[in-house]
Scaffold this motif. Structure first.
Motif, PDB file in Angstrom:
ATOM      1  N   GLY A 126     -10.460-101.814  -2.346  1.00  0.00           N
ATOM      2  CA  GLY A 126     -12.015-101.380  -3.116  1.00  0.00           C
ATOM      3  C   GLY A 126     -11.948-100.542  -4.052  1.00  0.00           C
TER       4      GLY A 126
ATOM      5  N   ARG B  86     -15.113-101.011   4.375  1.00  0.00           N
ATOM      6  CA  ARG B  86     -16.170-100.038   4.812  1.00  0.00           C
ATOM      7  C   ARG B  86     -17.255-100.898   5.673  1.00  0.00           C
ATOM      8  NH1 ARG B  86     -16.758 -97.421  -0.549  1.00  0.00           N
ATOM      9  NH2 ARG B  86     -14.753 -96.726  -1.068  1.00  0.00           N
TER      10      ARG B  86
ATOM     11  N   GLY C 266      -5.434 -99.105  -4.464  1.00  0.00           N
ATOM     12  CA  GLY C 266      -5.789 -97.942  -5.356  1.00  0.00           C
ATOM     13  C   GLY C 266      -5.143 -96.898  -4.801  1.00  0.00           C
ATOM     14  N   CYS C 267      -5.355 -95.549  -5.131  1.00  0.00           N
ATOM     15  CA  CYS C 267      -5.162 -94.376  -4.305  1.00  0.00           C
ATOM     16  C   CYS C 267      -6.112 -93.331  -4.837  1.00  0.00           C
ATOM     17  CB  CYS C 267      -4.020 -93.889  -4.839  1.00  0.00           C
ATOM     18  SG  CYS C 267      -3.315 -92.301  -3.989  1.00  0.00           S
TER      19      CYS C 267
ATOM     20  N   HIS D  60      -5.637 -91.143   0.047  1.00  0.00           N
ATOM     21  CA  HIS D  60      -5.603 -92.276   0.963  1.00  0.00           C
ATOM     22  C   HIS D  60      -5.578 -93.544   0.172  1.00  0.00           C
ATOM     23  CE1 HIS D  60     -10.150 -92.820  -0.023  1.00  0.00           C
ATOM     24  NE2 HIS D  60      -9.955 -93.926   0.545  1.00  0.00           N
ATOM     25  N   VAL D  61      -4.898 -94.404   1.146  1.00  0.00           N
ATOM     26  CA  VAL D  61      -4.660 -95.737   0.600  1.00  0.00           C
ATOM     27  C   VAL D  61      -5.222 -96.636   1.487  1.00  0.00           C
ATOM     28  CG1 VAL D  61      -2.754 -97.291   0.105  1.00  0.00           C
ATOM     29  CG2 VAL D  61      -2.557 -95.010  -0.766  1.00  0.00           C
ATOM     30  N   ALA D  62      -5.732 -97.877   0.886  1.00  0.00           N
ATOM     31  CA  ALA D  62      -6.712 -98.603   1.790  1.00  0.00           C
ATOM     32  C   ALA D  62      -7.561 -97.679   2.517  1.00  0.00           C
ATOM     33  CB  ALA D  62      -5.887 -99.707   2.575  1.00  0.00           C
ATOM     34  N   SER D  63      -7.632 -97.838   3.788  1.00  0.00           N
ATOM     35  CA  SER D  63      -8.427 -96.639   4.415  1.00  0.00           C
ATOM     36  C   SER D  63      -7.598 -95.980   5.479  1.00  0.00           C
ATOM     37  CB  SER D  63      -9.661 -97.311   5.329  1.00  0.00           C
ATOM     38  OG  SER D  63     -10.642 -97.540   4.251  1.00  0.00           O
TER      39      SER D  63
ATOM     40  N   LYS E 126      -6.630 -88.232 -10.936  1.00  0.00           N
ATOM     41  CA  LYS E 126      -5.625 -88.616 -10.036  1.00  0.00           C
ATOM     42  C   LYS E 126      -4.043 -88.227 -10.293  1.00  0.00           C
ATOM     43  CE  LYS E 126      -8.363 -91.913  -8.185  1.00  0.00           C
ATOM     44  NZ  LYS E 126      -8.527 -93.225  -8.632  1.00  0.00           N
TER      45      LYS E 126
HETATM   46  O1  LIG Z   1     -12.458 -98.605   0.590  1.00  0.00           O
HETATM   47  C1  LIG Z   1     -11.705 -97.635  -0.134  1.00  0.00           C
HETATM   48  O2  LIG Z   1     -12.034 -96.652   0.115  1.00  0.00           O
HETATM   49  C2  LIG Z   1     -10.565 -98.152  -0.868  1.00  0.00           C
HETATM   50  O3  LIG Z   1      -9.857 -99.220  -0.643  1.00  0.00           O
HETATM   51  C3  LIG Z   1      -9.630 -96.949  -1.225  1.00  0.00           C
HETATM   52  O4  LIG Z   1      -8.363 -97.035  -0.686  1.00  0.00           O
HETATM   53  C4  LIG Z   1      -9.677 -96.926  -2.902  1.00  0.00           C
HETATM   54  O5  LIG Z   1      -8.589 -97.819  -3.033  1.00  0.00           O
HETATM   55  C5  LIG Z   1      -9.162 -95.579  -3.247  1.00  0.00           C
HETATM   56  O6  LIG Z   1     -10.054 -94.695  -2.744  1.00  0.00           O
HETATM   57  C6  LIG Z   1      -9.026 -95.493  -4.778  1.00  0.00           C
HETATM   58  O7  LIG Z   1     -10.216 -95.600  -5.243  1.00  0.00           O
HETATM   59  P1  LIG Z   1     -10.658 -95.354  -6.953  1.00  0.00           P
HETATM   60  O8  LIG Z   1      -9.873 -96.285  -7.372  1.00  0.00           O
HETATM   61  O9  LIG Z   1     -12.050 -95.975  -6.969  1.00  0.00           O
HETATM   62  O10 LIG Z   1     -10.437 -93.848  -6.951  1.00  0.00           O
END
Ligand SMILES: O=C(O)[C@H](O)[C@@H](O)[C@H](O)[C@H](O)COP(=O)(O)O
Length: 321
Positions: free
Chosen positions: A102, A132, A206-207, A212-215, A266
């Motif tokens: 997300g 989520r 994303g990161c 954190h990456v994914a959850s 970031k």
């Molecule tokens: O559901 C989640 O929380 C996301 O999958 C999470 O891992 C997201 O990729 C990062 O939080 C980066 O989010 P941004 O790019 O909005 O900073």
């Protein structure tokens, strides 16, 4: 400094990231569906070609649909059909299997993918790298966001992907929700043969500023999960507290993993990921374990604090007509 040297593509502008990300995704799509990142051209750049290889990987067999008593029974084969027909049918039935996260990634995908003509949406199977546990109409829902921003905006003549969201009836039971999502993955990836791990064609991550990456959150027990494909997350330190996530072995088993990270906020975490893998941030763990299959797509702001790494200029892989 990280021992694995990932490919890092950096761009001065947001739109540059979005276009390159879309190109890399379409290349992965073409490779999954046709065995070639560019349907018109044969592979000539062995470096790039090797990014998309990896099918000849041996797997220990442990999980299958029958293990979860949910066989689809959809295995009709025509014993008399010729080898050619079977081959053709197999090619027609090929799917591009992708895992989405997300966050801001969704806007990057919307910006990059919707304007392309060569996305074969109807051949996509879309899973979620994490979700989520909120209703789909919440702005916090990864599925809800991806659907409203991307999938609902695909022109009808382009077809529609198969999308696999979580079971919205299980929002109050993270363990059951994760187990059920794992069964969804087993149906998609192990309906014919048992496999130890699902092999996505591509997982997009994303990161967050906390790494954190994914959850998969820093120092969280889910980072050590080695058997489950999908794990529940309770008490997430930011955002909605309950979630499910693909586990590290699943993410690292994907043919390709792409990180998409933008913005000066970031910069500190990217510097830690690249320069201090010993800190064990989730992104560093994936960076190391999936070495050779990872590409980072970042803007210049996000990597401004990293020294001593080679940033590459992105070379477009898919040639337009
Ligand atoms: O559901 C989640 O929380 C996301 O999958 C999470 O891992 C997201 O990729 C990062 O939080 C980066 O989010 P941004 O790019 O909005 O900073």
């Amino acid at each position: 400094m990280t021992t694995a040297v990932p490919l890092i593509y950096s761009f001065p502008e947001f739109s540059g990231v979005a276009e390159a990300v879309a190109d890399h995704i379409v290349a992965a799509q073409n490779h999954a569906l046709y065995g070639d990142y560019n349907r018109k051209k044969s592979l000539s750049d062995t470096n790039i070609a090797s990014q998309f290889s990896g099918a000849a990987e041996s797997m220990r067999l442990t999980k299958s649909v029958s293990e979860h008593h949910s066989a689809s029974g959809n295995g009709t084969n025509t014993p008399s059909s010729s080898r050619e027909q079977r081959k053709k049918k197999k090619e027609e039935n090929r799917r591009f299997r992708i895992g989405l996260s997300g966050g801001s990634l969704i806007s990057v995908l919307r910006e990059g993918l919707l304007k392309r003509q060569d996305v074969e949406w109807s051949k996509w199977d879309v899973y979620f790298a994490d979700e989520r546990l909120v209703p789909f109409d919440s702005p916090e829902s990864n599925y809800g966001k991806a659907k409203s921003q991307i999938f609902d905006n695909i022109p009808p003549e382009k077809g529609y992907p198969n999308i696999f969201p979580i079971d919205e009836n299980l929002l109050n039971d993270p363990q059951e929700c994760a187990d059920t999502y794992e069964k969804t993955l087993i149906k998609g990836f192990a309906s014919k043969d048992s496999v130890k791990l699902p092999m996505f064609d591509l997982i997009l991550l994303g990161c967050a500023p906390d790494g954190h990456v994914a959850s998969l959150f820093p120092n969280h027990e889910t980072l050590r999960e080695s058997y489950a494909w999908c794990a529940p997350v309770l008490n997430a330190p930011s955002g909605p507290p309950t979630r499910i996530t693909l586990t590290v072995p699943v993410i690292c088993h994907s043919h390709r993993v792409m990180f998409v990270v933008e913005g000066a906020t970031k910069a500190p975490v990217i510097s830690t990921i690249m320069e201090r893998p010993d800190k064990g941030l989730p992104a560093s763990i994936i960076n190391e374990k999936a070495a050779g299959r990872i590409a980072w797509f970042v803007d210049d702001d996000a990597v401004k604090d990293v020294v001593g790494i080679t940033k590459k200029r992105y070379k477009f892989l898919v040639h337009s007509e």
